[in-house]
Motif scaffolding. Structure first.
Motif, mmCIF file in Angstrom:
data_model
loop_
_atom_site.group_PDB
_atom_site.id
_atom_site.type_symbol
_atom_site.label_atom_id
_atom_site.label_comp_id
_atom_site.label_asym_id
_atom_site.label_seq_id
_atom_site.Cartn_x
_atom_site.Cartn_y
_atom_site.Cartn_z
ATOM 1 N N GLY A 170 87.129 37.192 24.775
ATOM 2 C CA GLY A 170 87.905 37.438 23.916
ATOM 3 C C GLY A 170 88.059 36.738 22.512
ATOM 4 O O GLY A 170 87.241 36.048 22.502
ATOM 5 N N GLY A 171 88.373 37.521 21.524
ATOM 6 C CA GLY A 171 89.026 36.660 20.468
ATOM 7 C C GLY A 171 88.283 37.010 19.328
ATOM 8 O O GLY A 171 87.140 38.735 19.512
ATOM 9 N N HIS A 172 88.421 36.715 17.743
ATOM 10 C CA HIS A 172 87.850 37.463 16.954
ATOM 11 C C HIS A 172 86.249 36.512 16.825
ATOM 12 O O HIS A 172 85.255 37.713 16.408
ATOM 13 C CB HIS A 172 88.478 36.736 15.395
ATOM 14 N N GLU A 173 85.839 35.800 17.562
ATOM 15 C CA GLU A 173 85.139 34.955 17.129
ATOM 16 C C GLU A 173 84.682 34.806 18.569
ATOM 17 O O GLU A 173 84.790 33.521 18.424
ATOM 18 C CB GLU A 173 84.890 34.068 16.622
ATOM 19 N N PRO A 174 84.356 35.963 19.751
ATOM 20 C CA PRO A 174 83.879 35.131 21.208
ATOM 21 C C PRO A 174 83.440 33.885 21.797
ATOM 22 O O PRO A 174 82.754 33.681 20.929
ATOM 23 C CB PRO A 174 84.020 36.496 21.768
ATOM 24 N N TYR A 175 83.640 33.095 22.538
ATOM 25 C CA TYR A 175 82.225 32.061 23.157
ATOM 26 C C TYR A 175 83.060 31.414 24.538
ATOM 27 O O TYR A 175 84.244 31.338 24.164
ATOM 28 C CB TYR A 175 81.950 30.580 21.506
ATOM 29 N N ASP A 176 82.579 31.034 24.676
ATOM 30 C CA ASP A 176 82.934 30.284 25.870
ATOM 31 C C ASP A 176 81.270 29.173 25.665
ATOM 32 O O ASP A 176 80.147 28.631 26.454
ATOM 33 C CB ASP A 176 82.169 30.928 26.580
ATOM 34 N N LEU A 177 81.956 27.716 25.487
ATOM 35 C CA LEU A 177 81.933 26.490 25.901
ATOM 36 C C LEU A 177 80.417 26.049 27.009
ATOM 37 O O LEU A 177 79.489 25.601 26.850
ATOM 38 C CB LEU A 177 82.198 24.789 25.351
ATOM 39 N N GLY A 178 80.827 26.822 28.501
ATOM 40 C CA GLY A 178 79.969 26.412 29.215
ATOM 41 C C GLY A 178 78.647 27.092 29.610
ATOM 42 O O GLY A 178 78.117 27.294 29.531
ATOM 43 N N LEU B 46 79.518 19.526 30.147
ATOM 44 C CA LEU B 46 80.432 18.822 29.766
ATOM 45 C C LEU B 46 81.184 18.915 29.054
ATOM 46 O O LEU B 46 82.416 19.326 29.302
ATOM 47 C CB LEU B 46 80.354 17.336 29.995
ATOM 48 N N ALA B 47 81.577 19.430 27.861
ATOM 49 C CA ALA B 47 82.518 19.492 26.948
ATOM 50 C C ALA B 47 83.670 20.727 27.385
ATOM 51 O O ALA B 47 84.263 20.674 27.132
ATOM 52 C CB ALA B 47 81.776 19.290 25.743
ATOM 53 N N GLY B 48 83.137 21.427 27.680
ATOM 54 C CA GLY B 48 83.649 23.101 28.068
ATOM 55 C C GLY B 48 84.589 22.142 29.090
ATOM 56 O O GLY B 48 85.399 22.844 29.150
ATOM 57 N N LYS B 49 83.906 21.547 30.551
ATOM 58 C CA LYS B 49 84.546 21.328 31.352
ATOM 59 C C LYS B 49 86.288 19.900 30.678
ATOM 60 O O LYS B 49 86.602 21.075 31.196
ATOM 61 C CB LYS B 49 83.110 20.400 32.190
#
Lengths: 491, 491
Positions: free
Chosen positions: A475-483, B484-487
């Motif tokens: 969620g959030g304003h600009e959703p992201y997930d690095l993983g 890795l950074a996300g982890k």
């Protein structure tokens, strides 16, 4: 001794072979700056002589500055002495040194050119020796530059000593240049694309001149860029169509009516494709560019009413066009102005002229953040003009193919490993698939607009799936997930 | 009817209650822009009346523009009518609307202020009604603004109708303002921090004025920022120490000798801590700021020789200082100038004055890319002046605590989910731990410098481990691994 191309008597005794110049002037430890950009106007004799001398004597530790992408001949010569080179700035076009930078064994950082020129001019990056190509030294000892002015004015100001390489294979290009270099605290008094506010010749103090080298070597074949492909033509057509629509109303309509529409067509093959696309667009444009394919000069009198650039170069296969321009250069005096990078890339002037900037990117994330320079952790391109033009352009268009040339990898990605131009500056994204006009859109709408209009159909569903997953999970304003983004990229 | 604060006879008949103004002028569907920034000079009567009217009548769809962070009273009033608000730009300071933006149900995008002002002034963002606080309307119908000029000049130019809220609780602040608004294609003729190149009063066409509201309401207690903590004082001391060293030699030494050192102290608590730190630094500085804590004005005659800002505000607990400044404002005429954002945040002037910019960030990655605005996918802060100041500053210092206030999370991270200021612009990173001078360093050295000098000792080993792992596994010029950074971030 008065020569055809070196008419200034004060320089008697300084005309010498490159090997003598190198022997006299190159420090054991120090910084050597060579002019030239996009492969043109790079000194021809000096780099070879430098490599010979350094290779023979040994024990050197040099920092090499360049005005931009060098020539193949420069890279070939320098690749013989990698152990003597400690650092290079601000741009690496390819070859051994790019490999070394990517291995982490060469010190390299990719500066925006406005900043780089200031660091040199203000003495933060010290220059021992500046070397640049010229086409003549006149009676008054004024130097007529070559087809690129790039960082030369800053290199000269920052340098202890200067070597002028006079190239007799080109005509004396008098009148094409504005050698003005901004002074700190000054207004830059340019109000029109072709305004000239400094001299046509570089006047430099006699005591700075360490040597004059004469050469007759021509420009080699360009290796810096690929010729434009079909996909670039499609992108260019879409970008120009969008510009033409904008010019039909509102702010850009008023600029058009006043004859003040100005664009910067980025670099490389897209810049070449854009030259084709503006023909028949009905637009009349000024061009305020960093480096520019020389074919744009052929449009003067047609869709282009004036050109300012820091260098004019030939794309592969277009070398005869550069020769033709050089032969006819007198016809372009007053309509084409070659300037230093601290002017061409200056936010003050870019803003004042209301430049519409088209910047090529390697990849763009779904919110519009653009990666210009890196593939994985490897430096691929320099950031070029992007970091200078993006913040001050009146309209910033990021243009790129939707996939790599083999079609296997999407250039529209969930997240980029490197952001050179953050979303805040980006107004429009264009691919061969279509145009996403991001102005006024919140991030979630930006994502949908980019995925739906710009992504390749093969990757659209995957991107939407990522996007919907991060909306739901994070969620959030600009959703992201690095993983998740990393996983998407690896799949 | 001639009143004490509204001396212009032409406005007879336009002085009315806020409720009448709202009823007459607010469109069912449209855009309302209110001036004010950092919680000050936000209209006091209009927002309440707007919420009453819209709540009572229903069926509205409004876009709300603001000059920056609004007041608590504004947010309280507007939080009664969330269903009537379609979009907000360019900044959200908190409360219900930030929640809505983070849920994705409010259209919001966080523009840099130079760009935002241009979008409004050039008509890309249309404004139906602009409302701003003033301290008087004089005989010539010239309007004397309040303690913030923010986006007011652009709002007025873009608006169909204007409402002036004359606030009698403040003195008539005549002489503090430069109401100059840049014209497209013009040189901005400012050469010194306190140059005034436009009028002290806003002259606006009679036919644009829709209503004049009189109020006596004071500024409320500030909620936009926290007061500075001990860690901010430590950061400020390190940053000022670094500046003082720079000012002892070279380019900045020459600026110091010429009396032309200029800084921008960022926003919020750090800006307040910096005001304490410059005392006793031995420096003499001009301040070219966006919004600025009013306590800086108390340093004039001491370390500060002149101030330009788009707003002067009080941090929590510092409200009496704002009252004191307002009472003594005549002493500051000529030494403090309040300007519109398109001037304060203009790259042309920032570059010309050689501004040293100190920008606060939420987190910085190991290469120096700064996240100013987001925590996870949630918008936390606006980007503020960072996207305007970073590209054109003569020296960009990113300043932040090495950890969150509970010490549990490192603000130096392997990769940020959001990049507002890319590494290309960043010269120096400062935390309470120390200073990393990144100038001239390649990415791998930047990483080591930031981790070793700026990271909190508790996180240093973890960051080094991540860094060494990506160097080994991924390699490259600027090694990274999103997975890795996300982890790392989740552990």
């Amino acid at each position: 001794m008065v020569m055809d191309r070196v008419k200034c008597g004060l320089l008697d005794g300084l005309v010498m072979d490159a090997s003598d110049a190198v022997r006299r002037l190159v420090p054991r430890v120090g910084t050597i700056a060579t002019g030239g950009m996009s492969g043109v106007a790079v000194p021809k004799e000096f780099p070879r002589a430098l490599a010979d001398y350094v290779g023979e004597v040994g024990g050197f530790s040099l920092t090499l500055l360049t005005g931009g992408a060098t020539s193949a001949a420069y890279e070939d010569a320098l690749s013989r002495i990698p152990n003597a080179v400690r650092a290079r700035y601000p741009y690496l076009s390819g070859g051994l040194y790019k490999e070394l930078a990517n291995r982490g064994s060469l010190s390299f950082f990719d500066y925006g050119l406005n900043k780089f020129n200031k660091l040199v001019r203000r003495g933060f990056i010290k220059v021992d020796l500046a070397v640049f190509e010229a086409t003549a030294v006149m009676d008054d000892c004024g130097v007529v530059p070559s087809i690129s002015l790039d960082a030369v004015p800053s290199f000269i100001q920052g340098a202890d000593k200067v070597v002028i390489e006079v190239n007799e294979s080109k005509p004396v290009l008098e009148g094409l240049h504005d050698t003005y270099s901004p002074g700190d605290g000054e207004v830059i008094p340019i109000r029109n694309v072709t305004d000239r506010v400094g001299g046509a010749r570089i006047m430099l103090p006699r005591e700075k001149i360490g040597a004059v080298i004469i050469t007759n070597a021509g420009e080699g074949v360009t290796k810096s860029y690929k010729p434009p492909a079909r996909v670039e033509s499609e992108i260019a057509e879409k970008a120009v169509e969008f510009m033409a629509e904008e010019a039909g109303r509102g702010f850009f309509g008023r600029l058009r009516e006043a004859g003040r529409l100005v664009m910067q067509p980025g670099g490389g093959p897209l810049a070449s494709a854009l030259a084709d696309a503006v023909q028949g667009s009905g637009l009349s444009l000024g061009v305020w560019a960093e480096t520019l394919p020389v074919k744009w000069t052929e449009l003067i009198g047609g869709p282009i009413n004036g050109i300012s650039a820091s260098a004019l170069y030939a794309l592969p296969g277009e070398e005869p066009r550069l020769d033709k321009f050089l032969g006819d250069y007198r016809d372009f005096v007053g309509r084409v102005v070659i300037r230093g990078q601290e002017v061409s890339n200056n936010p003050e002037v870019i803003q004042r002229l209301g430049v519409i900037s088209i910047q090529q990117a390697l990849e763009v994330d779904i919110y519009g953040n653009a990666n210009i320079s890196h593939i994985g952790g490897d430096v691929y391109n320099g950031v070029g003009g992007s970091v200078d033009f993006a913040p001050s352009a009146s309209l910033l268009i990021i243009a790129l193919p939707s996939t790599t040339s083999d079609g296997l990898v999407s250039r529209i990605v969930p997240a980029t490993g490197h952001v050179d131009v953050p979303e805040h500056y980006v107004d429009v994204v264009v691919t061969e698939q279509g145009v996403a006009d991001l102005r006024g859109l919140p991030p979630r709408d930006r994502a949908r607009a980019i995925i739906e209009n710009c992504a390749h159909p093969r990757f659209r569903d995957g991107l939407l799936k990522y996007y919907e997953a991060v909306v739901e999970r994070r969620g959030g304003h600009e959703p992201y997930d690095l993983g998740l983004a990393g996983k998407w990229l690896n799949d």
